[in-house]
Design an enzyme around this catalytic site. Sequence first.
Site, short mmCIF file in Angstrom:
data_model
loop_
_atom_site.label_atom_id
_atom_site.label_comp_id
_atom_site.label_asym_id
_atom_site.label_seq_id
_atom_site.Cartn_x
_atom_site.Cartn_y
_atom_site.Cartn_z
CG ASN A 8 -1.75 1.25 1.35
OD1 ASN A 8 -1.85 2.02 0.39
ND2 ASN A 8 -2.34 1.47 2.51
CE LYS A 10 0.06 3.47 4.90
NZ LYS A 10 -0.17 3.66 6.31
CG HIS A 88 -6.14 2.01 4.99
ND1 HIS A 88 -5.72 2.94 5.91
CD2 HIS A 88 -5.11 1.14 4.82
CE1 HIS A 88 -4.47 2.64 6.28
NE2 HIS A 88 -4.08 1.56 5.63
CD GLU A 90 -3.16 5.60 6.79
OE1 GLU A 90 -3.06 5.63 5.56
OE2 GLU A 90 -2.26 5.14 7.53
CD GLU A 155 -3.97 -2.58 7.18
OE1 GLU A 155 -2.81 -2.77 6.81
OE2 GLU A 155 -4.62 -1.58 6.86
N GLY A 161 2.04 1.85 11.08
CA GLY A 161 3.08 2.87 11.05
C GLY A 161 3.75 3.14 12.39
CB SER A 192 4.56 -2.18 12.25
OG SER A 192 4.15 -0.88 12.60
N GLY A 213 2.53 -1.30 4.37
CA GLY A 213 2.53 0.13 4.04
C GLY A 213 3.95 0.64 3.85
N GLY A 214 4.49 1.30 4.89
CA GLY A 214 5.80 1.96 4.80
C GLY A 214 6.90 1.11 4.17
#
Length: 229
Positions: A8, A10, A88, A90, A155, A161, A192, A213-214
């Site tokens: 992802n 983002k 999601h 967010e 999640e 994150g 994470s 993600g990150g």
Amino acid sequence: MSKLIVANFKMNGTKSSITQWFNDFSMEKNISNEVIVALPALFLFDFADNNISVAAQNVSSHSSGAYTSQISAEMLKDCGINYSIIGHSESREFLKETDEDIFNKYNQLIKYSIKPIICIGEPLKIREDNLLQSFISSQLKQFEDTDNELIIAYEPIWAIGSGLIPTVEDINEVSELIRGLCKNVKILYGGSVNEENASNLLNNSNIDGVLVGGASLDPKEFANIAQSC
Ligand code: PEP
């Protein structure tokens, strides 16, 4: 069995950095798991015709009309997109999306044969107050009756994150709950995930893949995750 490894991005990347990412990722060998990359909407059309599947990060809950800024499931399909993340945390938080909105998005995607990747997960307070089971059950309520194959990404919001990660036992507890509620389901864990913890998660917990993600922004690290089982 092959796992599903979803990136992802983002709101990160440009056309040239994403092109570079795909070039670098395609140099990585020995990836037998299925890989999907969720891109910012503006770039979906540019990368839809790739040998790696791309996903949208959201879709409108409406089919068409006066919804300035939104993108419909029909538009995604028209651009060759076969997957979309919905729900999601967010989007739930910043766009004030409700469980009902997410179910409407799900129905829009199903109508156009786009596979939804449905994100669920609890804030820390819910876990601390021992309300985890009822919280997850209520997020899944509307999906219980379907025979369609579901992809549910668990999640926990506190893990996204943050560098914090639930134990394998914690993930298995939620995954058992999800499997008890939904008939035909693939479960991803997200929050994470990185190249250090992916192998333990993928090999030791009752999940069918991960949502990253990150750590997905670095093609080498994402490839290491995709190679870790
Ligand atoms: C996410 O936002 O879907 C996610 C899993 O993020 P991260 O891996 O950065 O925690």
